[in-house]
Design a protein around this motif. Structure first.
Motif: not given
Length: 433
Positions: A199-208, A221-228
């Motif tokens: 369906x249609x929706x929205x998403x937020x993402x952050x990558x540090x 190396x350190x990488x943190x990925x977050x999506x919701x």
């Protein structure tokens, strides 16, 4: 012997010898020797004549011991106007006496002017222009000295002040981040392992990212990925909203440099999600916080990728030895995630490969891809995440996300088999640093 004839003979011999010389460029060693001998003989003759002149002075003849007029004979042939004036003047200038030394010298020079003018290279005018001959100096020369007061002594230089040298401790850490909030059209296959609905929706993402590199063979190396992401559906009468994208993933990599681009590495990948996952009109919980929790630890080698003029960058991890731990907090999800019924944990060993690359086609188009593969040689998990970003302006971007997944450790689906697929297209705000 009459001094007149001696002088004429000496002077003529000297200049005739010199006049007989060929061009310098054609002289031979023999000719040079004859010229030098002739010139030496003339000097000897001049000395003899000088001595004779001195003797004549003793005998009351008016021949001074040192007479500057002799210079004109032995100097380079020069045309003097005074000689021509005395010899060719009319009426008022009388011929000098034949015993007069100056007259004899004039006759000798005039003979050269008339018979060998080619030997005369200088003129009296050139000598005058060059400057008059200084007269004999009888009085001592006294220089005018100006006296000044004694200069004051220079002050002692002050010792240099100590310079404070500040050496900053090098900072081997680099930090970066990437964020976006976008609206999307979402497609989820019916057998997607975490549930969801198209369906249609929205998403937020952050990558540090926080990376350490001391330029001396050690990097961390350190990488943190977050999506919701959230979605709403009118067909769902049980849930006001559901999660369409839910991810928490940490990737840590400790490397020791082996060559210019290869590192021995120890890698840790841990992933879970924020919230519960549902399907439309279904109360069953398909995923939850720590359900599942996957932790993969591997030992291998990492290759730094830099190609196409640094437009393609990233790294590839190859680990022949890997340990995978899976935890499920809900007993009902055990079989869904490949665990034995009634158990919450699963441990196995195998091999792992991770490729994390970014290909920057231009300032506006960029492709990020992550390929993860783990196998125990009895089962395999393959995840291939692809994000194509279109940077429309500084803060506006559009993404296309395609995520195929293969897992033969779960129950086979009648329509899709062991393959799962997730895809969405979105447009919204983006920010990077």
């Amino acid at each position: 012997m009459n001094i007149k004839y001696i002088l004429v003979f000496a002077f003529s011999l000297f200049f005739l010898s010199a006049g007989a010389r060929p061009d310098k460029s054609k002289l031979s060693a023999t000719t040079d020797t004859l010229i030098v001998k002739a010139y030496t003989d003339s000097l000897i003759l001049y000395k003899h004549l000088s001595d004779s002149a001195s003797t004549a002075r003793i005998q009351n003849l008016e021949y001074p011991e040192t007479d500057a007029r002799f210079f004109r004979i032995f100097a380079p042939a020069t045309f003097y106007h005074s000689i021509a004036a005395r010899k060719m003047g009319l009426g008022n200038i009388q011929e000098k006496d034949t015993n007069d030394m100056e007259g004899e010298i004039d006759n000798a020079l005039l003979n050269v002017y008339l018979h060998r003018p080619d030997l005369v290279k200088n003129s009296e005018k050139l000598i005058v222009d060059a400057g008059k001959v200084k007269e004999n100096i009888n009085a001592p020369i006294r220089n005018k000295v100006e006296y000044v007061k004694e200069a004051a002594p220079l002050p002692d230089e002050k010792p240099e002040m100590p310079v404070e040298v500040i050496v900053y401790k090098p900072n081997f850490w680099t930090f970066s981040g990437d964020y976006y909030l976008q609206f999307l059209q979402n497609y989820v296959s019916g057998n997607w392992y975490k549930g969801g609905e198209s369906n249609y929706s929205m998403v937020a993402s952050a990558m540090l990212q926080a990376n350490y590199n001391n330029k001396q063979k050690v990097k961390f190396d350190n990488k943190l990925e977050m999506k919701l992401g959230f979605q709403t559906s009118r067909s769902d009468s049980l849930h006001s909203f559901k999660t369409s994208e839910d991810l928490i993933r940490y990737t840590g990599k400790l490397g020791l440099q082996a060559t210019k681009k290869w590192y021995y590495t120890l890698q840790l990948i841990a992933s879970t999600q924020f919230m519960r996952g549902y399907k439309s009109n279904d109360e069953f919980v398909y995923s939850d916080i720590l359900s599942p929790l996957n932790i993969n630890v591997s030992i291998g080698m990492d290759y730094n990728v830099s190609a196409f003029n640094k437009k393609l960058t990233g790294n590839i991890q190859l680990a022949p030895l890997a340990y995978n731990f899976r935890y499920v907090g809900r007993d009902a999800l055990a079989t869904r995630y490949g665990l034995d019924e009634g158990k919450r944990t699963k441990n196995d060993f195998g091999s792992e490969m991770t490729a994390d690359l970014t290909w920057k086609f231009s300032d506006m188009i960029k492709w990020k891809t992550r390929l993860y593969a783990y196998t125990t040689y009895e089962r395999a998990e393959i995840e291939w995440e692809n994000t194509i970003s279109f940077q429309l302006s500084k803060y506006i971007s559009s993404n296309i996300f395609v995520y195929p997944r293969f897992d033969d450790g779960v129950k086979r689906d009648d329509d899709h088999g062991y393959w799962q697929l997730k895809e969405y297209a979105s447009l919204g705000f983006a920010f990077s640093f």
